[in-house]
Scaffold this active site. Structure first.
Site, PDB file in Angstrom:
ATOM      1  N   ASP A   1       6.194  -5.875   6.259  1.00 40.38           N
ATOM      2  CA  ASP A   1       5.625  -4.542   6.040  1.00 40.38           C
ATOM      3  C   ASP A   1       6.198  -4.002   4.721  1.00 40.38           C
ATOM      4  O   ASP A   1       7.309  -3.501   4.693  1.00 40.38           O
ATOM      5  CB  ASP A   1       6.074  -3.687   7.241  1.00 40.38           C
ATOM      6  CG  ASP A   1       5.663  -2.245   7.153  1.00 40.38           C
ATOM      7  OD1 ASP A   1       5.006  -1.846   6.192  1.00 40.38           O
ATOM      8  OD2 ASP A   1       6.028  -1.500   8.084  1.00 40.38           O
ATOM      9  N   ARG A   2       5.467  -4.109   3.671  1.00 40.66           N
ATOM     10  CA  ARG A   2       5.761  -3.705   2.278  1.00 40.66           C
ATOM     11  C   ARG A   2       6.583  -4.753   1.516  1.00 40.66           C
ATOM     12  O   ARG A   2       7.496  -5.363   2.046  1.00 40.66           O
ATOM     13  CB  ARG A   2       6.462  -2.349   2.200  1.00 40.66           C
ATOM     14  CG  ARG A   2       6.665  -1.948   0.740  1.00 40.66           C
ATOM     15  CD  ARG A   2       7.143  -0.529   0.501  1.00 40.66           C
ATOM     16  NE  ARG A   2       6.063   0.397   0.231  1.00 40.66           N
ATOM     17  CZ  ARG A   2       5.960   1.604   0.774  1.00 40.66           C
ATOM     18  NH1 ARG A   2       6.871   2.037   1.590  1.00 40.66           N
ATOM     19  NH2 ARG A   2       4.956   2.381   0.479  1.00 40.66           N
TER      20      ARG A   2
ATOM     21  N   GLY B   1       0.835  -1.207   0.000  1.00 42.69           N
ATOM     22  CA  GLY B   1       0.000   0.000   0.000  1.00 42.69           C
ATOM     23  C   GLY B   1       0.860   1.243   0.000  1.00 42.69           C
ATOM     24  O   GLY B   1       2.028   1.213   0.378  1.00 42.69           O
TER      25      GLY B   1
ATOM     26  N   GLN C   1      17.344   3.889  -2.697  1.00 43.38           N
ATOM     27  CA  GLN C   1      16.845   2.646  -3.283  1.00 43.38           C
ATOM     28  C   GLN C   1      17.720   1.458  -2.939  1.00 43.38           C
ATOM     29  O   GLN C   1      17.234   0.376  -2.625  1.00 43.38           O
ATOM     30  CB  GLN C   1      16.779   2.841  -4.802  1.00 43.38           C
ATOM     31  CG  GLN C   1      15.580   2.244  -5.414  1.00 43.38           C
ATOM     32  CD  GLN C   1      14.301   2.579  -4.675  1.00 43.38           C
ATOM     33  OE1 GLN C   1      13.989   3.743  -4.472  1.00 43.38           O
ATOM     34  NE2 GLN C   1      13.567   1.570  -4.262  1.00 43.38           N
TER      35      GLN C   1
ATOM     36  N   ILE D   1       2.164   5.146   0.870  1.00 37.93           N
ATOM     37  CA  ILE D   1       2.680   5.728   2.122  1.00 37.93           C
ATOM     38  C   ILE D   1       1.485   6.123   3.002  1.00 37.93           C
ATOM     39  O   ILE D   1       0.550   6.778   2.528  1.00 37.93           O
ATOM     40  CB  ILE D   1       3.552   6.969   1.808  1.00 37.93           C
ATOM     41  CG1 ILE D   1       4.697   6.605   0.856  1.00 37.93           C
ATOM     42  CG2 ILE D   1       4.093   7.600   3.091  1.00 37.93           C
ATOM     43  CD1 ILE D   1       5.429   7.808   0.259  1.00 37.93           C
TER      44      ILE D   1
ATOM     45  N   ASP E   1       9.013  -1.295  -3.831  1.00 36.71           N
ATOM     46  CA  ASP E   1      10.200  -0.437  -3.865  1.00 36.71           C
ATOM     47  C   ASP E   1      10.509  -0.093  -5.316  1.00 36.71           C
ATOM     48  O   ASP E   1      10.864   1.040  -5.651  1.00 36.71           O
ATOM     49  CB  ASP E   1      11.406  -1.158  -3.252  1.00 36.71           C
ATOM     50  CG  ASP E   1      11.299  -1.283  -1.750  1.00 36.71           C
ATOM     51  OD1 ASP E   1      10.526  -0.528  -1.146  1.00 36.71           O
ATOM     52  OD2 ASP E   1      11.987  -2.136  -1.184  1.00 36.71           O
TER      53      ASP E   1
ATOM     54  N   SER F   1       2.092  -0.698   8.374  1.00 35.83           N
ATOM     55  CA  SER F   1       2.771  -1.053   9.634  1.00 35.83           C
ATOM     56  C   SER F   1       1.744  -1.421  10.698  1.00 35.83           C
ATOM     57  O   SER F   1       1.954  -2.375  11.462  1.00 35.83           O
ATOM     58  CB  SER F   1       3.613   0.119  10.147  1.00 35.83           C
ATOM     59  OG  SER F   1       4.510   0.512   9.166  1.00 35.83           O
TER      60      SER F   1
HETATM   61  N1  LIG Z   1      -7.400   1.916   8.826  1.00 35.68           N
HETATM   62  C1  LIG Z   1      -6.982   2.976   9.518  1.00 35.68           C
HETATM   63  N2  LIG Z   1      -7.878   3.792  10.101  1.00 35.68           N
HETATM   64  C2  LIG Z   1      -7.457   4.884  10.799  1.00 35.68           C
HETATM   65  N3  LIG Z   1      -6.158   5.250  10.964  1.00 35.68           N
HETATM   66  C3  LIG Z   1      -5.244   4.472  10.400  1.00 35.68           C
HETATM   67  C4  LIG Z   1      -5.598   3.303   9.646  1.00 35.68           C
HETATM   68  N4  LIG Z   1      -4.456   2.738   9.187  1.00 35.68           N
HETATM   69  C5  LIG Z   1      -3.442   3.515   9.638  1.00 35.68           C
HETATM   70  N5  LIG Z   1      -3.894   4.545  10.373  1.00 35.68           N
HETATM   71  C6  LIG Z   1      -3.073   5.610  10.971  1.00 35.68           C
HETATM   72  O1  LIG Z   1      -2.415   6.257   9.872  1.00 35.68           O
HETATM   73  C7  LIG Z   1      -1.039   6.500  10.157  1.00 35.68           C
HETATM   74  C8  LIG Z   1      -0.161   5.744   9.159  1.00 35.68           C
HETATM   75  O2  LIG Z   1      -0.284   4.348   9.400  1.00 35.68           O
HETATM   76  P1  LIG Z   1       0.931   3.336   9.163  1.00 35.68           P
HETATM   77  O3  LIG Z   1       0.493   2.008   9.640  1.00 35.68           O
HETATM   78  O4  LIG Z   1       2.194   3.904   9.736  1.00 35.68           O
HETATM   79  O5  LIG Z   1       1.026   3.367   7.541  1.00 35.68           O
HETATM   80  P2  LIG Z   1       2.116   2.781   6.538  1.00 35.68           P
HETATM   81  O6  LIG Z   1       2.949   1.786   7.292  1.00 35.68           O
HETATM   82  O7  LIG Z   1       1.338   2.172   5.425  1.00 35.68           O
HETATM   83  O8  LIG Z   1       2.912   3.962   6.065  1.00 35.68           O
HETATM   84  C9  LIG Z   1      -0.842   6.092  11.607  1.00 35.68           C
HETATM   85  O9  LIG Z   1      -1.000   7.247  12.412  1.00 35.68           O
HETATM   86  C10 LIG Z   1      -1.958   5.074  11.874  1.00 35.68           C
HETATM   87  O10 LIG Z   1      -2.355   5.064  13.231  1.00 35.68           O
HETATM   88  N1  LIG Z   2      11.940   6.532  -2.835  1.00 41.04           N
HETATM   89  C1  LIG Z   2      11.556   5.476  -2.089  1.00 41.04           C
HETATM   90  N2  LIG Z   2      10.941   5.690  -0.923  1.00 41.04           N
HETATM   91  C2  LIG Z   2      10.583   4.616  -0.213  1.00 41.04           C
HETATM   92  C3  LIG Z   2      10.804   3.306  -0.623  1.00 41.04           C
HETATM   93  N3  LIG Z   2      10.302   2.448   0.308  1.00 41.04           N
HETATM   94  C4  LIG Z   2       9.806   3.227   1.258  1.00 41.04           C
HETATM   95  N4  LIG Z   2       9.975   4.524   0.958  1.00 41.04           N
HETATM   96  C5  LIG Z   2       9.651   5.682   1.786  1.00 41.04           C
HETATM   97  C6  LIG Z   2       8.242   6.132   1.751  1.00 41.04           C
HETATM   98  C7  LIG Z   2       8.009   6.641   3.144  1.00 41.04           C
HETATM   99  O1  LIG Z   2       8.460   7.991   3.247  1.00 41.04           O
HETATM  100  C8  LIG Z   2       8.930   5.783   4.013  1.00 41.04           C
HETATM  101  C9  LIG Z   2       8.280   4.616   4.696  1.00 41.04           C
HETATM  102  O2  LIG Z   2       7.227   4.101   3.908  1.00 41.04           O
HETATM  103  P1  LIG Z   2       5.775   3.757   4.532  1.00 41.04           P
HETATM  104  O3  LIG Z   2       4.922   3.504   3.324  1.00 41.04           O
HETATM  105  O4  LIG Z   2       5.981   2.540   5.375  1.00 41.04           O
HETATM  106  O5  LIG Z   2       5.344   4.920   5.347  1.00 41.04           O
HETATM  107  O6  LIG Z   2       9.926   5.306   3.126  1.00 41.04           O
HETATM  108  C10 LIG Z   2      11.457   3.109  -1.848  1.00 41.04           C
HETATM  109  O7  LIG Z   2      11.733   1.983  -2.289  1.00 41.04           O
HETATM  110  N5  LIG Z   2      11.822   4.213  -2.543  1.00 41.04           N
END
Ligand SMILES: Nc1ncnc2c1ncn2[C@@H]1O[C@H](COP(=O)(O)OP(=O)(O)O)[C@@H](O)[C@H]1O
Ligand SMILES: Nc1nc2c(ncn2[C@H]2C[C@H](O)[C@@H](COP(=O)(O)O)O2)c(=O)[nH]1
Length: 215
Positions: free
Chosen positions: A78-79, A8, A55, A10, A84, A15
């Site tokens: 997680d991802r 998914g 990268q 950002i 990437d 997570s």
């Molecule tokens: N389904 C959801 N409903 C409400 N808040 C959410 C949901 N999923 C994530 N969040 C909130 O959104 C923010 C980003 O979530 P996170 O899990 O870190 O996303 P990612 O790992 O995809 O970047 C966090 O503050 C989290 O608590």
């Molecule tokens: N340019 C890239 N950015 C990346 C890659 N994998 C992660 N990310 C960045 C995006 C977010 O700022 C942060 C963590 O990602 P989340 O989606 O977990 O919030 O890292 C990449 O391959 N290239």
């Protein structure tokens, strides 16, 4: 040996769902390298300079995580490594990596995937769980989480970057065929704060895993 991977954009909730799912399955969660990632803030300050280095950093960490996660059943990542590549190609299309860097990365990724220790019988996850969110939700969640360098106030051009990334995720998911996959509606299902929504999401994953195991 089953490995589940979260996908998914950002802020989609990867997570959060990784933690929930690993806890539910009694397995280990493997998170992205963010807090200790010294390249990530540099990338957001100067993407042209640091896109390629970031990268390579992520590729290295992701590969190490995949190798560890594959050692036990039901571990959750997680991802995916495929995303990437999606992120890097977006950056390359924005002129932040040149053709040589793109071909070096693509070849390195391919070679590393071939070398996975269990590659003889498994190169891909057993299930990919994609959390789909609208662009508005993506922006809300990035703000809610509050990493300074990801905020639009830090760099207003991030608005277009995030919009295009979110758009590309739709076709990326449609064209993803490395493993079985399911999609979660991250706009509707607040699995972070609502236990019923969390139960619903976990039930969806359990059902899909049972289908996969039955063949
Ligand atoms: N389904 C959801 N409903 C409400 N808040 C959410 C949901 N999923 C994530 N969040 C909130 O959104 C923010 C980003 O979530 P996170 O899990 O870190 O996303 P990612 O790992 O995809 O970047 C966090 O503050 C989290 O608590
Ligand atoms: N340019 C890239 N950015 C990346 C890659 N994998 C992660 N990310 C960045 C995006 C977010 O700022 C942060 C963590 O990602 P989340 O989606 O977990 O919030 O890292 C990449 O391959 N290239």
């Amino acid at each position: 040996m089953s490995v589940i991977v979260l996908a998914g954009t950002i802020g989609a909730g990867k997570s959060s769902l990784t933690a929930l799912l690993a806890n539910h399955l009694g397995s280990q969660a493997f998170y992205e390298s963010v807090e200790e990632n010294e390249v990530l803030p540099l990338f957001y300050q100067d993407p042209e300079q640091y896109a390629f280095l970031l990268q390579i950093y992520f590729l290295n960490k992701r590969f190490a995580n995949i190798k560890k996660a594959m050692q036990e059943d039901n571990n959750v990542l997680d991802r995916s490594i495929y995303e990437d590549s999606l992120l890097f190609h977006l950056n390359a299309d924005l002129g932040r990596a040149n053709d040589i860097e793109v071909s070096v990365y693509d070849e390195l990724l391919h070679n590393m995937m071939e070398e996975l220790p269990y590659a003889a019988y498994k190169k891909h996850p057993d299930l990919l769980v994609h959390i789909k969110v609208s662009f508005a939700t993506m922006l809300e969640r990035i703000e809610k989480r509050g990493r300074p360098y990801e905020q639009l106030e830090f760099d207003p051009t991030l608005y277009n970057y995030y919009k295009e990334l979110n758009r590309r995720y739709d076709s990326w998911f449609e064209n993803y065929h490395h493993s079985p996959k399911i999609q979660i509606d991250g706009d509707q299902l607040n699995f972070v704060e609502n236990p019923q929504a969390a139960y619903q999401v976990l039930a969806m994953v359990d059902k899909k895993l049972a289908e996969i195991r039955e063949g």
